[in-house]
Design a protein around this motif. Structure first.
Motif, PDB file in Angstrom:
ATOM      1  N   LEU A 117      15.802  54.705  30.356  1.00  0.00           N
ATOM      2  CA  LEU A 117      15.511  53.522  29.545  1.00  0.00           C
ATOM      3  C   LEU A 117      16.187  52.265  30.089  1.00  0.00           C
ATOM      4  N   SER A 118      17.204  52.434  30.933  1.00  0.00           N
ATOM      5  CA  SER A 118      17.901  51.263  31.463  1.00  0.00           C
ATOM      6  C   SER A 118      16.966  50.422  32.324  1.00  0.00           C
ATOM      7  N   GLY A 119      15.952  51.055  32.892  1.00  0.00           N
ATOM      8  CA  GLY A 119      15.013  50.328  33.741  1.00  0.00           C
ATOM      9  C   GLY A 119      15.571  50.012  35.118  1.00  0.00           C
ATOM     10  N   LEU A 120      16.765  50.497  35.426  1.00  0.00           N
ATOM     11  CA  LEU A 120      17.395  50.219  36.709  1.00  0.00           C
ATOM     12  C   LEU A 120      17.324  51.453  37.598  1.00  0.00           C
ATOM     13  N   THR A 121      17.271  51.206  38.892  1.00  0.00           N
ATOM     14  CA  THR A 121      17.301  52.320  39.830  1.00  0.00           C
ATOM     15  C   THR A 121      18.740  52.806  39.958  1.00  0.00           C
ATOM     16  N   GLU A 122      18.898  53.961  40.531  1.00  0.00           N
ATOM     17  CA  GLU A 122      20.243  54.496  40.740  1.00  0.00           C
ATOM     18  C   GLU A 122      21.056  53.567  41.646  1.00  0.00           C
ATOM     19  N   GLU A 123      20.405  53.002  42.642  1.00  0.00           N
ATOM     20  CA  GLU A 123      21.088  52.076  43.551  1.00  0.00           C
ATOM     21  C   GLU A 123      21.578  50.834  42.811  1.00  0.00           C
ATOM     22  N   GLU A 124      20.751  50.305  41.911  1.00  0.00           N
ATOM     23  CA  GLU A 124      21.148  49.129  41.137  1.00  0.00           C
ATOM     24  C   GLU A 124      22.330  49.445  40.222  1.00  0.00           C
ATOM     25  N   LEU A 125      22.286  50.620  39.606  1.00  0.00           N
ATOM     26  CA  LEU A 125      23.387  51.016  38.739  1.00  0.00           C
ATOM     27  C   LEU A 125      24.677  51.198  39.544  1.00  0.00           C
ATOM     28  N   LEU A 126      24.582  51.803  40.727  1.00  0.00           N
ATOM     29  CA  LEU A 126      25.756  51.976  41.581  1.00  0.00           C
ATOM     30  C   LEU A 126      26.320  50.625  42.013  1.00  0.00           C
ATOM     31  N   ARG A 127      25.428  49.670  42.347  1.00  0.00           N
ATOM     32  CA  ARG A 127      25.869  48.335  42.739  1.00  0.00           C
ATOM     33  C   ARG A 127      26.602  47.672  41.582  1.00  0.00           C
ATOM     34  N   ARG A 128      26.057  47.771  40.376  1.00  0.00           N
ATOM     35  CA  ARG A 128      26.706  47.190  39.196  1.00  0.00           C
ATOM     36  C   ARG A 128      28.058  47.854  38.934  1.00  0.00           C
ATOM     37  N   GLN A 129      28.116  49.153  39.121  1.00  0.00           N
ATOM     38  CA  GLN A 129      29.372  49.866  38.925  1.00  0.00           C
ATOM     39  C   GLN A 129      30.425  49.362  39.911  1.00  0.00           C
ATOM     40  N   GLU A 130      30.039  49.211  41.171  1.00  0.00           N
ATOM     41  CA  GLU A 130      30.978  48.706  42.180  1.00  0.00           C
ATOM     42  C   GLU A 130      31.445  47.291  41.836  1.00  0.00           C
ATOM     43  N   GLU A 131      30.540  46.456  41.328  1.00  0.00           N
ATOM     44  CA  GLU A 131      30.911  45.096  40.914  1.00  0.00           C
ATOM     45  C   GLU A 131      31.938  45.142  39.783  1.00  0.00           C
ATOM     46  N   LEU A 132      31.725  46.049  38.825  1.00  0.00           N
ATOM     47  CA  LEU A 132      32.674  46.183  37.719  1.00  0.00           C
ATOM     48  C   LEU A 132      34.034  46.678  38.214  1.00  0.00           C
ATOM     49  N   PHE A 133      34.019  47.630  39.144  1.00  0.00           N
ATOM     50  CA  PHE A 133      35.275  48.116  39.726  1.00  0.00           C
ATOM     51  C   PHE A 133      36.005  46.985  40.443  1.00  0.00           C
ATOM     52  N   ALA A 134      35.265  46.197  41.226  1.00  0.00           N
ATOM     53  CA  ALA A 134      35.873  45.089  41.971  1.00  0.00           C
ATOM     54  C   ALA A 134      36.473  44.069  40.999  1.00  0.00           C
ATOM     55  N   ALA A 135      35.745  43.742  39.947  1.00  0.00           N
ATOM     56  CA  ALA A 135      36.248  42.781  38.956  1.00  0.00           C
ATOM     57  C   ALA A 135      37.494  43.323  38.258  1.00  0.00           C
ATOM     58  N   SER A 136      37.493  44.605  37.979  1.00  0.00           N
ATOM     59  CA  SER A 136      38.650  45.219  37.328  1.00  0.00           C
ATOM     60  C   SER A 136      39.864  45.224  38.249  1.00  0.00           C
ATOM     61  N   ARG A 137      39.642  45.541  39.537  1.00  0.00           N
ATOM     62  CA  ARG A 137      40.742  45.521  40.508  1.00  0.00           C
ATOM     63  C   ARG A 137      41.323  44.114  40.629  1.00  0.00           C
ATOM     64  N   ALA A 138      40.441  43.117  40.696  1.00  0.00           N
ATOM     65  CA  ALA A 138      40.895  41.736  40.824  1.00  0.00           C
ATOM     66  C   ALA A 138      41.704  41.327  39.591  1.00  0.00           C
ATOM     67  N   LYS A 139      41.233  41.705  38.420  1.00  0.00           N
ATOM     68  CA  LYS A 139      41.935  41.380  37.181  1.00  0.00           C
ATOM     69  C   LYS A 139      43.300  42.068  37.155  1.00  0.00           C
ATOM     70  N   PHE A 140      43.347  43.313  37.596  1.00  0.00           N
ATOM     71  CA  PHE A 140      44.612  44.066  37.632  1.00  0.00           C
ATOM     72  C   PHE A 140      45.593  43.434  38.604  1.00  0.00           C
ATOM     73  N   GLN A 141      45.094  43.040  39.792  1.00  0.00           N
ATOM     74  CA  GLN A 141      45.960  42.431  40.810  1.00  0.00           C
ATOM     75  C   GLN A 141      46.496  41.083  40.315  1.00  0.00           C
ATOM     76  N   THR A 142      45.668  40.318  39.628  1.00  0.00           N
ATOM     77  CA  THR A 142      46.099  39.031  39.095  1.00  0.00           C
ATOM     78  C   THR A 142      47.180  39.255  38.041  1.00  0.00           C
ATOM     79  N   ALA A 143      47.034  40.260  37.227  1.00  0.00           N
ATOM     80  CA  ALA A 143      48.013  40.559  36.181  1.00  0.00           C
ATOM     81  C   ALA A 143      49.326  41.032  36.781  1.00  0.00           C
ATOM     82  N   GLN A 144      49.295  41.657  37.951  1.00  0.00           N
ATOM     83  CA  GLN A 144      50.502  42.162  38.610  1.00  0.00           C
ATOM     84  C   GLN A 144      51.324  41.035  39.240  1.00  0.00           C
ATOM     85  N   GLN A 145      50.689  39.900  39.525  1.00  0.00           N
ATOM     86  CA  GLN A 145      51.380  38.777  40.213  1.00  0.00           C
ATOM     87  C   GLN A 145      52.068  37.875  39.282  1.00  0.00           C
TER      88      GLN A 145
END
Length: 145
Positions: A117-145
């Protein structure tokens, strides 16, 4: 006599039918008091008994299935076989396990449906997941500084 019969270790012979020794050993250990141990020979005998029980139930269920002109043994055939063979006391627990299994299947189907029902391909979902991981890592690194 089929080609498989009489050839130890050949596919389809009873000699290859067993249960995982480590798993059965763990189950036995969990059921015994902590100060009691189980010999390997005893564990092997329990495994043989379990395999024989499975043969007995499946043979009876197969006969029931054939009597009903069915080609697939259904859970209901197993329950009827248990009753016919005098294991009626097992049927309630088997029915509970069957109910849980059916619910788990429904839950898995819902998860598949959400993906579809998401209407997204597996590749699109994986890309979005990687974007969320990257954003989370960046937020974590900013909080550590």
């Amino acid at each position: 006599m089929s080609d498989r019969e009489g050839h130890p270790g050949a596919p389809g012979t009873d000699e290859e039918l067993s249960l995982p020794k480590a798993t059965v050993g763990k189950m036995i250990a969990e059921l015994l008091p902590s100060d009691v141990s189980c010999a390997k020979e005893t564990r092997d005998l329990v495994i043989e008994c379990c395999v024989e029980f499975i043969h007995l139930i499946s043979s009876e269920a197969n006969e029931i299935c054939e009597q009903e002109s069915k080609k697939t043994i259904a859970p209901e055939h197993i329950i009827t076989a248990l009753k016919r063979l005098g294991f009626e006391s097992f049927t309630e627990e088997v029915q509970d396990v069957l109910k849980d299994h059916k619910q788990q299947q429904k839950d898995r189907e819902k998860k598949v449906s959400k993906f579809e029902l998401s209407g997204l391909t597996e590749e699109e979902l994986l890309r979005r997941q990687e974007e969320l991981f990257a954003a989370s890592r960046a937020k974590f690194q900013t909080a550590q500084q």
